[in-house]
Write a protein that holds these residues in place. Structure first.
Motif, PDB file in Angstrom:
ATOM      1  N   MET A   1       0.704  -1.024   0.127  1.00 36.22           N
ATOM      2  CA  MET A   1       0.248  -0.563   0.076  1.00 36.22           C
ATOM      3  C   MET A   1       0.661   1.686   0.177  1.00 36.22           C
ATOM      4  SD  MET A   1      -3.414   1.586   2.642  1.00 36.22           S
ATOM      5  CE  MET A   1      -2.399   0.912   3.662  1.00 36.22           C
ATOM      6  N   THR A   2       2.395   0.961   0.911  1.00 33.55           N
ATOM      7  CA  THR A   2       2.302   2.380   1.143  1.00 33.55           C
ATOM      8  C   THR A   2       3.584   2.288  -0.363  1.00 33.55           C
ATOM      9  OG1 THR A   2       4.703   1.452   2.289  1.00 33.55           O
ATOM     10  CG2 THR A   2       2.561   3.010   3.614  1.00 33.55           C
ATOM     11  N   ASP A   3       3.540   1.414  -1.144  1.00 32.42           N
ATOM     12  CA  ASP A   3       4.410   1.785  -2.280  1.00 32.42           C
ATOM     13  C   ASP A   3       3.938   3.031  -3.252  1.00 32.42           C
ATOM     14  OD1 ASP A   3       3.173  -0.224  -2.819  1.00 32.42           O
ATOM     15  OD2 ASP A   3       4.585  -1.423  -3.924  1.00 32.42           O
ATOM     16  N   ASP A   4       2.718   3.129  -3.577  1.00 31.85           N
ATOM     17  CA  ASP A   4       1.774   3.246  -4.325  1.00 31.85           C
ATOM     18  C   ASP A   4       1.599   4.727  -4.069  1.00 31.85           C
ATOM     19  OD1 ASP A   4      -0.406   4.389  -6.411  1.00 31.85           O
ATOM     20  OD2 ASP A   4      -2.414   2.446  -5.089  1.00 31.85           O
ATOM     21  N   PRO A   5       2.273   5.890  -5.429  1.00 31.12           N
ATOM     22  CA  PRO A   5       2.321   6.846  -5.316  1.00 31.12           C
ATOM     23  C   PRO A   5       0.235   7.507  -4.729  1.00 31.12           C
ATOM     24  CG  PRO A   5       3.152   6.131  -7.109  1.00 31.12           C
ATOM     25  CD  PRO A   5       2.572   5.591  -6.873  1.00 31.12           C
ATOM     26  N   LEU A   6       0.057   7.286  -5.273  1.00 33.90           N
ATOM     27  CA  LEU A   6      -1.711   7.137  -5.088  1.00 33.90           C
ATOM     28  C   LEU A   6      -2.077   7.720  -3.482  1.00 33.90           C
ATOM     29  CD1 LEU A   6      -4.104   8.617  -6.085  1.00 33.90           C
ATOM     30  CD2 LEU A   6      -5.001   6.386  -5.985  1.00 33.90           C
ATOM     31  N   PHE A   7      -1.264   6.875  -2.640  1.00 33.84           N
ATOM     32  CA  PHE A   7      -1.480   7.120  -1.449  1.00 33.84           C
ATOM     33  C   PHE A   7      -1.316   7.897  -1.071  1.00 33.84           C
ATOM     34  CE2 PHE A   7       0.688   5.800   2.281  1.00 33.84           C
ATOM     35  CZ  PHE A   7      -0.849   5.878   2.993  1.00 33.84           C
ATOM     36  N   TYR A   8       0.177   8.836  -1.166  1.00 31.27           N
ATOM     37  CA  TYR A   8       0.752   9.779  -0.634  1.00 31.27           C
ATOM     38  C   TYR A   8      -0.034  10.546  -1.601  1.00 31.27           C
ATOM     39  CZ  TYR A   8       4.337   6.377   0.810  1.00 31.27           C
ATOM     40  OH  TYR A   8       5.300   6.135   1.987  1.00 31.27           O
ATOM     41  N   ILE A   9      -0.471  10.937  -2.503  1.00 31.56           N
ATOM     42  CA  ILE A   9      -1.085  11.604  -2.171  1.00 31.56           C
ATOM     43  C   ILE A   9      -2.358  12.012  -2.315  1.00 31.56           C
ATOM     44  CG2 ILE A   9      -2.018  13.136  -4.863  1.00 31.56           C
ATOM     45  CD1 ILE A   9      -0.147  11.286  -6.639  1.00 31.56           C
ATOM     46  N   ALA A  10      -3.086  10.998  -1.605  1.00 34.06           N
ATOM     47  CA  ALA A  10      -4.192  11.488  -1.191  1.00 34.06           C
ATOM     48  C   ALA A  10      -3.983  11.734   0.008  1.00 34.06           C
ATOM     49  CB  ALA A  10      -5.214   9.431  -0.630  1.00 34.06           C
ATOM     50  N   VAL A  11      -2.950  11.142   1.136  1.00 37.14           N
ATOM     51  CA  VAL A  11      -2.030  11.353   1.734  1.00 37.14           C
ATOM     52  C   VAL A  11      -1.958  12.986   2.313  1.00 37.14           C
ATOM     53  CG1 VAL A  11      -0.569  11.338   3.897  1.00 37.14           C
ATOM     54  CG2 VAL A  11      -1.943   9.523   3.368  1.00 37.14           C
ATOM     55  N   ALA A  12      -1.302  13.695   1.836  1.00 33.67           N
ATOM     56  CA  ALA A  12      -1.513  15.028   1.351  1.00 33.67           C
ATOM     57  C   ALA A  12      -2.815  16.032   1.348  1.00 33.67           C
ATOM     58  CB  ALA A  12      -0.244  15.125   0.325  1.00 33.67           C
ATOM     59  N   ALA A  13      -3.670  15.300   0.398  1.00 30.14           N
ATOM     60  CA  ALA A  13      -4.336  15.922   0.146  1.00 30.14           C
ATOM     61  C   ALA A  13      -4.995  16.148   0.934  1.00 30.14           C
ATOM     62  CB  ALA A  13      -5.597  15.288  -1.124  1.00 30.14           C
ATOM     63  N   THR A  14      -5.218  15.283   1.589  1.00 33.63           N
ATOM     64  CA  THR A  14      -6.126  15.286   2.945  1.00 33.63           C
ATOM     65  C   THR A  14      -5.229  16.259   4.808  1.00 33.63           C
ATOM     66  OG1 THR A  14      -6.423  12.824   2.786  1.00 33.63           O
ATOM     67  CG2 THR A  14      -6.779  13.533   5.643  1.00 33.63           C
ATOM     68  N   VAL A  15      -3.843  16.438   4.375  1.00 35.94           N
ATOM     69  CA  VAL A  15      -3.254  17.003   4.901  1.00 35.94           C
ATOM     70  C   VAL A  15      -3.278  18.604   4.909  1.00 35.94           C
ATOM     71  CG1 VAL A  15      -0.897  18.130   5.834  1.00 35.94           C
ATOM     72  CG2 VAL A  15      -1.474  15.047   5.927  1.00 35.94           C
ATOM     73  N   VAL A  16      -3.923  19.028   3.364  1.00 38.94           N
ATOM     74  CA  VAL A  16      -4.158  20.012   3.191  1.00 38.94           C
ATOM     75  C   VAL A  16      -5.528  20.735   3.638  1.00 38.94           C
ATOM     76  CG1 VAL A  16      -4.778  21.977   0.877  1.00 38.94           C
ATOM     77  CG2 VAL A  16      -2.262  20.049   1.387  1.00 38.94           C
ATOM     78  N   VAL A  17      -6.470  19.227   3.844  1.00 40.63           N
ATOM     79  CA  VAL A  17      -8.029  20.244   4.240  1.00 40.63           C
ATOM     80  C   VAL A  17      -7.541  19.943   5.722  1.00 40.63           C
ATOM     81  CG1 VAL A  17     -10.188  19.009   4.522  1.00 40.63           C
ATOM     82  CG2 VAL A  17      -8.828  18.592   2.448  1.00 40.63           C
ATOM     83  N   ALA A  18      -6.956  19.787   6.370  1.00 39.62           N
ATOM     84  CA  ALA A  18      -6.443  19.487   7.946  1.00 39.62           C
ATOM     85  C   ALA A  18      -6.741  20.936   7.780  1.00 39.62           C
ATOM     86  CB  ALA A  18      -6.368  18.344   8.421  1.00 39.62           C
ATOM     87  N   ALA A  19      -5.345  21.109   6.922  1.00 39.60           N
ATOM     88  CA  ALA A  19      -4.698  22.503   7.600  1.00 39.60           C
ATOM     89  C   ALA A  19      -5.703  23.854   7.379  1.00 39.60           C
ATOM     90  CB  ALA A  19      -3.085  22.828   6.444  1.00 39.60           C
ATOM     91  N   VAL A  54     -11.657  13.406  -0.470  1.00 38.92           N
ATOM     92  CA  VAL A  54     -12.547  12.283  -1.110  1.00 38.92           C
ATOM     93  C   VAL A  54     -12.428  11.267  -2.106  1.00 38.92           C
ATOM     94  CG1 VAL A  54     -14.883  11.535  -1.011  1.00 38.92           C
ATOM     95  CG2 VAL A  54     -14.131  13.336   0.450  1.00 38.92           C
ATOM     96  N   LEU A  55     -12.061  12.051  -3.482  1.00 37.22           N
ATOM     97  CA  LEU A  55     -12.226  11.929  -4.914  1.00 37.22           C
ATOM     98  C   LEU A  55     -10.901  11.048  -4.944  1.00 37.22           C
ATOM     99  CD1 LEU A  55     -13.282  13.991  -7.811  1.00 37.22           C
ATOM    100  CD2 LEU A  55     -14.461  12.358  -6.605  1.00 37.22           C
ATOM    101  N   LEU A  56      -9.993  11.223  -4.841  1.00 38.88           N
ATOM    102  CA  LEU A  56      -8.507  10.796  -3.946  1.00 38.88           C
ATOM    103  C   LEU A  56      -8.454   9.694  -3.643  1.00 38.88           C
ATOM    104  CD1 LEU A  56      -5.581  13.538  -4.379  1.00 38.88           C
ATOM    105  CD2 LEU A  56      -6.074  11.790  -6.004  1.00 38.88           C
ATOM    106  N   ILE A  57      -9.313   9.533  -2.216  1.00 36.30           N
ATOM    107  CA  ILE A  57      -9.306   8.457  -1.540  1.00 36.30           C
ATOM    108  C   ILE A  57     -10.412   7.449  -2.476  1.00 36.30           C
ATOM    109  CG2 ILE A  57     -10.579   7.964   1.103  1.00 36.30           C
ATOM    110  CD1 ILE A  57      -9.360  10.619   2.143  1.00 36.30           C
ATOM    111  N   ILE A  58     -11.227   7.696  -2.573  1.00 37.33           N
ATOM    112  CA  ILE A  58     -12.282   6.524  -3.783  1.00 37.33           C
ATOM    113  C   ILE A  58     -11.178   5.766  -4.186  1.00 37.33           C
ATOM    114  CG2 ILE A  58     -14.807   6.584  -4.875  1.00 37.33           C
ATOM    115  CD1 ILE A  58     -15.251   8.528  -3.029  1.00 37.33           C
ATOM    116  N   LEU A  59     -10.814   6.914  -5.813  1.00 41.00           N
ATOM    117  CA  LEU A  59      -9.993   6.594  -6.703  1.00 41.00           C
ATOM    118  C   LEU A  59      -8.525   4.981  -6.249  1.00 41.00           C
ATOM    119  CD1 LEU A  59      -9.072   5.905  -9.725  1.00 41.00           C
ATOM    120  CD2 LEU A  59      -7.799   8.445  -9.167  1.00 41.00           C
ATOM    121  N   PHE A  60      -7.711   5.686  -4.958  1.00 40.77           N
ATOM    122  CA  PHE A  60      -6.990   4.829  -4.444  1.00 40.77           C
ATOM    123  C   PHE A  60      -7.817   3.703  -3.763  1.00 40.77           C
ATOM    124  CE2 PHE A  60      -4.989   3.246  -0.793  1.00 40.77           C
ATOM    125  CZ  PHE A  60      -3.948   2.620  -1.295  1.00 40.77           C
ATOM    126  N   ALA A  61      -8.795   3.131  -3.481  1.00 40.97           N
ATOM    127  CA  ALA A  61     -10.001   2.492  -2.287  1.00 40.97           C
ATOM    128  C   ALA A  61     -10.184   1.517  -3.976  1.00 40.97           C
ATOM    129  CB  ALA A  61     -10.883   2.712  -2.133  1.00 40.97           C
TER     130      ALA A  61
END
Length: 69
Positions: A1-19, A54-61
């Motif tokens: 899972m952590t070797d997928d670049p989409l995972f890191y993009i989704a995490v970064a988008a979530t951090v941006v939302v939180a910020a 949310v779109l990135l998380i859905i795409l990742f899943a």
């Protein structure tokens, strides 16, 4: 899972939302002229960023369900 670049993009988008959310709550708590002028704009940015996250998380899943790494 952590070797997928989409995972890191989704995490970064979530951090941006939180910020954005934290920034908006802090400016709301302080009040003042800045909040009156920009409070709604900040929350609109949060909603847009949250939509993308949310779109990135859905795409990742979905990619994981399809057999992706």
């Amino acid at each position: 899972m952590t070797d997928d670049p989409l995972f890191y993009i989704a995490v970064a988008a979530t951090v941006v939302v939180a910020a954005i959310l934290i920034f908006g709550v802090v400016t709301f708590a302080r009040g003042g002229e800045f909040n009156r002028r920009n409070g709604n704009r900040i929350m609109r940015w949060r909603i847009g960023a949250q939509f993308v996250a949310v779109l990135l998380i859905i795409l990742f899943a979905w990619s994981r369900m399809q057999g992706g790494n």
